[in-house]
Design an enzyme around this catalytic site. Structure first.
Site, PDB file in Angstrom:
ATOM      1  N   LYS A   1       0.843  -1.205   0.000  1.00  0.00           N
ATOM      2  CA  LYS A   1       0.000   0.000   0.000  1.00  0.00           C
ATOM      3  C   LYS A   1       0.873   1.247   0.000  1.00  0.00           C
ATOM      4  CE  LYS A   1      -3.823  -2.044   2.544  1.00  0.00           C
ATOM      5  NZ  LYS A   1      -4.270  -2.440   3.881  1.00  0.00           N
TER       6      LYS A   1
ATOM      7  N   GLN B   1      -5.118  -1.246   9.731  1.00  0.00           N
ATOM      8  CA  GLN B   1      -5.025  -2.597   9.184  1.00  0.00           C
ATOM      9  C   GLN B   1      -5.653  -3.604  10.145  1.00  0.00           C
ATOM     10  OE1 GLN B   1      -3.880  -3.398   6.107  1.00  0.00           O
ATOM     11  NE2 GLN B   1      -4.273  -5.562   6.439  1.00  0.00           N
TER      12      GLN B   1
ATOM     13  N   ASP C   1     -11.535   2.998   4.257  1.00  0.00           N
ATOM     14  CA  ASP C   1     -11.987   1.605   4.219  1.00  0.00           C
ATOM     15  C   ASP C   1     -13.514   1.512   4.142  1.00  0.00           C
ATOM     16  OD1 ASP C   1     -10.144  -0.514   4.196  1.00  0.00           O
ATOM     17  OD2 ASP C   1      -9.555  -0.148   6.270  1.00  0.00           O
TER      18      ASP C   1
HETATM   19  N1  GUN Z   1      -7.323  -6.680   6.368  1.00  0.00           N
HETATM   20  C1  GUN Z   1      -7.689  -7.455   5.329  1.00  0.00           C
HETATM   21  N2  GUN Z   1      -8.382  -6.738   4.409  1.00  0.00           N
HETATM   22  C2  GUN Z   1      -8.441  -5.492   4.895  1.00  0.00           C
HETATM   23  C3  GUN Z   1      -9.009  -4.286   4.384  1.00  0.00           C
HETATM   24  O1  GUN Z   1      -9.627  -4.219   3.313  1.00  0.00           O
HETATM   25  N3  GUN Z   1      -8.855  -3.185   5.169  1.00  0.00           N
HETATM   26  C4  GUN Z   1      -8.212  -3.234   6.363  1.00  0.00           C
HETATM   27  N4  GUN Z   1      -8.133  -2.118   7.063  1.00  0.00           N
HETATM   28  N5  GUN Z   1      -7.673  -4.322   6.846  1.00  0.00           N
HETATM   29  C5  GUN Z   1      -7.787  -5.440   6.118  1.00  0.00           C
END
Ligand code: GUN
Length: 300
Positions: free
Chosen positions: A54, A98, A121
């Site tokens: 990311k 996360q 998100d």
């Molecule tokens: N962990 C696995 N997928 C995601 C996601 O789309 N967003 C976040 N914040 N954590 C994750």
């Protein structure tokens, strides 16, 4: 006949290029540089890989990336204090915490501490409520990526039968809301659904987000249907040598590809679209925060 392969990798590159051109315009015309903050608590190896990727792509599209890596035993209050600081930081337009968080933390409390306007998100209660009621919001990245690919492939989705397998808050539920918003007839199936193969057989669109390797078989698929495989499962691959593994989806690709009209591969399908949509949400959040026109085609 073999299905068209929907190339998520190529599509994600196009989305990132659109994000990059909007970022460049924000800088040139308004002297604004979008910023994305990622909070990672603990040392989960998969999460570390995602966060690294990311950060790299955030910088590649011209945005600022702020990474906050905290030890697994960090008190919840410290994480909440960090989020509060990021909420009040004008250089931060998107905040992603996360998941999963360590067991001693209340995930709902932490997720809902993020300012909904920065919640790239789309997991906070108010953004979920806005999506459920068809209002402008931040759309969770994975379902947003799936919808973009479906719209690109079909044009209009109106009137199509869609089955979403999986009822998670991250994928299944928001995916169903988005498909309903595009006038599909939507069924949410899950591990307790009776006669799952028959339910799936009715669908023009199948979104598999159940987390079980290669569970959806080719003879469950209606001929010509579009299959979006959200699953990422690592399985043993002794054919590649001792101790080797490979990634597979929730769909048995080899049997489904002969029946479907179109299908996303794993890897190279939904996965790359998720990060591209995170970047898209960040530039959308930045535009909204500054009262500017949102980029077109990057949100619903
Ligand atoms: N962990 C696995 N997928 C995601 C996601 O789309 N967003 C976040 N914040 N954590 C994750």
């Amino acid at each position: 006949m073999s299905a068209e392969i929907i190339d998520g990798k190529a599509f994600a590159a196009k989305v990132r290029a659109k994000v990059a051109s909007h970022v460049a315009r924000l800088k040139a015309d308004h002297d604004i540089q979008p910023g994305l903050a990622v909070v990672l608590v603990g040392e989960d190896p998969a999460s570390q890989v995602y966060v690294r990727s990311k950060g790299k792509m955030t910088v590649e599209v011209g945005m600022n990336s702020y990474e906050h890596k905290l030890a697994a035993d960090t008190p919840e209050a410290d994480v909440l204090a960090l989020i509060e600081r990021l909420n009040n930081d004008a250089d931060v337009h998107g905040i992603l915490v996360q998941l999963p968080l360590p067991d001693h933390m209340n995930e709902d409390l932490v997720v809902n501490a993020v300012d909904p306007a920065k919640d790239v998100d789309g997991f906070s209660i108010s953004n979920v409520g806005l999506l459920a009621t068809g209002q402008k919001t931040m759309v969770p990245c994975t379902p947003l990526g799936c919808l973009m690919m479906l719209r690109e492939h079909h044009g209009s989705l109106s009137g199509l039968d869609a089955v979403v397998i999986g009822r998670s808050n991250i994928v299944g539920k928001p995916m169903a809301a988005l498909l309903l918003g595009d006038s599909c007839t939507v069924t949410i199936a899950h591990s307790r659904t009776k006669d799952l193969p028959d339910v799936v057989r009715r669908a023009d669109i199948v979104v598999a987000a159940v987390g079980r390797a290669e569970m959806v078989l080719g003879d469950w698929i209606k001929p010509g249907a579009t299959v979006i495989d959200v699953g990422i499962n690592r399985i043993d691959a002794p054919e590649r040598g001792e101790g080797k593994t490979r990634l597979v989806g929730d769909v048995d690709f080899d049997s489904a590809v002969d029946v479907a009209g179109a299908i996303t591969p794993v890897p190279g399908g939904v996965g790359p679209m998720t990060i591209a949509c995170l970047l898209a949400n960040t530039v959308t959040a930045c535009s909204r925060a500054n009262g500017l026109k949102e980029p077109e085609g990057l949100t619903v």
